[in-house]
Design a protein around this motif. Sequence first.
Motif, PDB file in Angstrom:
ATOM      1  N   PRO A 227      24.887  32.378  32.042  1.00  0.00           N
ATOM      2  CA  PRO A 227      25.120  33.522  31.150  1.00  0.00           C
ATOM      3  C   PRO A 227      24.246  34.736  31.454  1.00  0.00           C
ATOM      4  O   PRO A 227      24.714  35.868  31.345  1.00  0.00           O
ATOM      5  CB  PRO A 227      24.817  32.956  29.766  1.00  0.00           C
ATOM      6  N   LYS A 228      23.002  34.521  31.817  1.00  0.00           N
ATOM      7  CA  LYS A 228      22.125  35.654  32.102  1.00  0.00           C
ATOM      8  C   LYS A 228      22.647  36.459  33.286  1.00  0.00           C
ATOM      9  O   LYS A 228      22.670  37.697  33.267  1.00  0.00           O
ATOM     10  CB  LYS A 228      20.701  35.171  32.381  1.00  0.00           C
ATOM     11  N   THR A 229      23.097  35.760  34.324  1.00  0.00           N
ATOM     12  CA  THR A 229      23.650  36.439  35.496  1.00  0.00           C
ATOM     13  C   THR A 229      24.946  37.154  35.145  1.00  0.00           C
ATOM     14  O   THR A 229      25.186  38.294  35.569  1.00  0.00           O
ATOM     15  CB  THR A 229      23.902  35.432  36.626  1.00  0.00           C
ATOM     16  N   LEU A 230      25.790  36.498  34.349  1.00  0.00           N
ATOM     17  CA  LEU A 230      27.057  37.114  33.971  1.00  0.00           C
ATOM     18  C   LEU A 230      26.827  38.392  33.173  1.00  0.00           C
ATOM     19  O   LEU A 230      27.470  39.418  33.435  1.00  0.00           O
ATOM     20  CB  LEU A 230      27.896  36.132  33.152  1.00  0.00           C
ATOM     21  N   VAL A 231      25.912  38.363  32.217  1.00  0.00           N
ATOM     22  CA  VAL A 231      25.633  39.558  31.427  1.00  0.00           C
ATOM     23  C   VAL A 231      25.081  40.669  32.320  1.00  0.00           C
ATOM     24  O   VAL A 231      25.445  41.840  32.174  1.00  0.00           O
ATOM     25  CB  VAL A 231      24.661  39.243  30.278  1.00  0.00           C
ATOM     26  N   ILE A 235      26.557  44.477  32.798  1.00  0.00           N
ATOM     27  CA  ILE A 235      25.730  45.682  32.692  1.00  0.00           C
ATOM     28  C   ILE A 235      25.798  46.504  33.975  1.00  0.00           C
ATOM     29  O   ILE A 235      25.793  47.737  33.950  1.00  0.00           O
ATOM     30  CB  ILE A 235      24.277  45.297  32.354  1.00  0.00           C
ATOM     31  N   ALA A 236      25.888  45.823  35.107  1.00  0.00           N
ATOM     32  CA  ALA A 236      25.961  46.509  36.407  1.00  0.00           C
ATOM     33  C   ALA A 236      27.375  46.996  36.729  1.00  0.00           C
ATOM     34  O   ALA A 236      27.579  47.671  37.746  1.00  0.00           O
ATOM     35  CB  ALA A 236      25.467  45.574  37.502  1.00  0.00           C
ATOM     36  N   GLY A 237      28.339  46.651  35.898  1.00  0.00           N
ATOM     37  CA  GLY A 237      29.707  47.069  36.145  1.00  0.00           C
ATOM     38  C   GLY A 237      30.407  46.266  37.223  1.00  0.00           C
ATOM     39  O   GLY A 237      31.448  46.690  37.753  1.00  0.00           O
ATOM     40  N   LYS A 238      29.866  45.079  37.519  1.00  0.00           N
ATOM     41  CA  LYS A 238      30.452  44.246  38.571  1.00  0.00           C
ATOM     42  C   LYS A 238      31.605  43.386  38.061  1.00  0.00           C
ATOM     43  O   LYS A 238      32.366  42.835  38.854  1.00  0.00           O
ATOM     44  CB  LYS A 238      29.374  43.333  39.174  1.00  0.00           C
ATOM     45  N   THR A 239      31.710  43.246  36.749  1.00  0.00           N
ATOM     46  CA  THR A 239      32.783  42.443  36.173  1.00  0.00           C
ATOM     47  C   THR A 239      33.156  43.033  34.823  1.00  0.00           C
ATOM     48  O   THR A 239      32.400  43.845  34.255  1.00  0.00           O
ATOM     49  CB  THR A 239      32.353  40.968  36.026  1.00  0.00           C
ATOM     50  N   GLN A 430      33.070  48.045  27.908  1.00  0.00           N
ATOM     51  CA  GLN A 430      32.518  47.993  29.254  1.00  0.00           C
ATOM     52  C   GLN A 430      31.629  49.201  29.547  1.00  0.00           C
ATOM     53  O   GLN A 430      30.555  49.078  30.133  1.00  0.00           O
ATOM     54  CB  GLN A 430      33.647  47.907  30.285  1.00  0.00           C
ATOM     55  N   LYS A 431      32.079  50.382  29.119  1.00  0.00           N
ATOM     56  CA  LYS A 431      31.266  51.592  29.314  1.00  0.00           C
ATOM     57  C   LYS A 431      29.951  51.486  28.555  1.00  0.00           C
ATOM     58  O   LYS A 431      28.902  51.886  29.054  1.00  0.00           O
ATOM     59  CB  LYS A 431      32.052  52.813  28.851  1.00  0.00           C
ATOM     60  N   ALA A 432      30.025  50.943  27.344  1.00  0.00           N
ATOM     61  CA  ALA A 432      28.812  50.793  26.538  1.00  0.00           C
ATOM     62  C   ALA A 432      27.851  49.806  27.166  1.00  0.00           C
ATOM     63  O   ALA A 432      26.625  49.987  27.126  1.00  0.00           O
ATOM     64  CB  ALA A 432      29.184  50.347  25.126  1.00  0.00           C
ATOM     65  N   TRP A 433      28.385  48.727  27.753  1.00  0.00           N
ATOM     66  CA  TRP A 433      27.517  47.735  28.400  1.00  0.00           C
ATOM     67  C   TRP A 433      26.735  48.382  29.543  1.00  0.00           C
ATOM     68  O   TRP A 433      25.549  48.141  29.721  1.00  0.00           O
ATOM     69  CB  TRP A 433      28.361  46.558  28.927  1.00  0.00           C
ATOM     70  N   ILE A 434      27.406  49.210  30.307  1.00  0.00           N
ATOM     71  CA  ILE A 434      26.743  49.886  31.433  1.00  0.00           C
ATOM     72  C   ILE A 434      25.723  50.914  30.909  1.00  0.00           C
ATOM     73  O   ILE A 434      24.603  51.035  31.437  1.00  0.00           O
ATOM     74  CB  ILE A 434      27.787  50.573  32.332  1.00  0.00           C
TER      75      ILE A 434
END
Length: 441
Positions: A227-231, A235-239, A430-434
């Motif tokens: 989960p840490k890697t996925l989050v 945040i990096a916009g990779k997924t 997604q925009k907010a996560w980034i």
Amino acid sequence: MLKKFMALSASLLLVGLLAGCGGNNNAANNGAGTNGAGSASGNAGSAKEVTINMFTASPEYTEAFNAYIAEYKKVKPNVTINLEIMQADYNTVLKSKIAAGSTPDVFQTTAGGDIDTFAEYSADLTNEPLAAAMTDAVRSNMTSTDGKVLGFPVKGNLFVLMYNKKLLADAGITEVPETVAQMQDAITKLEAKGIKPFANAYKEWWVWKHILQHYVDAAAQDAGTDPKTLVADFIAGKTTFKDHPVMYNNFFEFIDTTVKYGTDKPLERDSNAQVSDFALGKAAFMTGKGAWDEEAIKKITPDFQLGIMGYPVSDKLEQSMIITGADQALRINKDSPVAAETIEFFNWLYTSEYGKSWFSTVAKVIPPIKAAPLPDLDMPKQMDEILKTEKSGDLSVIYSLDTFHQKFGELMQAYIGGSKTKDQAIDEIQKAWIQFGSAAQ
């Protein structure tokens, strides 16, 4: 510095509880430790008058806080602890205090990502007795990316889907639903008996993140990562959500289901209204909440038959897990003139017999430290039994900042309110996560 804090959320998670403390004469032998601010003053154990200012966000625990403050006064009569508690706009006020150069001696933040956000203001507690007292899982939640323990838990926590055992039994449901299909069957049976399936508190922005993290854990498992890697990839916009069916489909379908089969006017039901609905038997399941609600439920209905379960996030039984850990942290201002005395106080709190018992007998929360008894409550006892045979889900909520989570909650409110479509909400999430998800922004 100010720019960094202007990016923080307008409010902290309202579910954080202040860590317990207490006093007996063993505490007099507990020094402030040898690390950082703990050794900054040779007067930590002296009789000079000391005032420690604490700023926290847990008004529901005022009586419990006052209990340990009074107890410590017996141990250290020269120490006065001023407790300032604010619920609404806590984080906004905290930012203002820090920007004005009046950082409290002790303040509260979320754990995980925010450990790094506030690192420059936090005393290093790595080698202190209080750090050694934490459970391994909790200590990891308090550790910065460079390996320093910069916070300490306000409590251990438990995130679950709660259920009313009596209502499920009345509907002929003999086993709690662990898959999507089983939940749908349970809903059908409840509806047939005239029982409302879900009590929600969708007026609150913070309940949404408690639900989402169960789906994040499942998505990480499906993707063959953690989960840490996925989050971090979000945040990096990779997924994006669309790459993970359990989030893009199952999460939104679950929310739709809770609204369709939930209590009326979901955007008008706050946390207190939800607890009341659930405690009075108006719904069988309660979403988005955790262990902190049990006492409030039992105050309304003392003989309430409370059960806990993981969310049925998919059709994989193993993905229905309860989640444990520490999502809130206290921080000691490293530049405080009473940093040494403050560290001494919390070292005592975490190692004295009173401090160990405070968690379970006074605050009645899940202890975040080793060698402390569980409170005499249903949820911690059930948690303990479940974890004997099943593993806990990852507390993935801590890998994003509350600046993101608040925006996420607002977007989900817009979705169920009908002002945003599912795809519109997802694009903005997604925009907010980034934009807001990481302390590095």
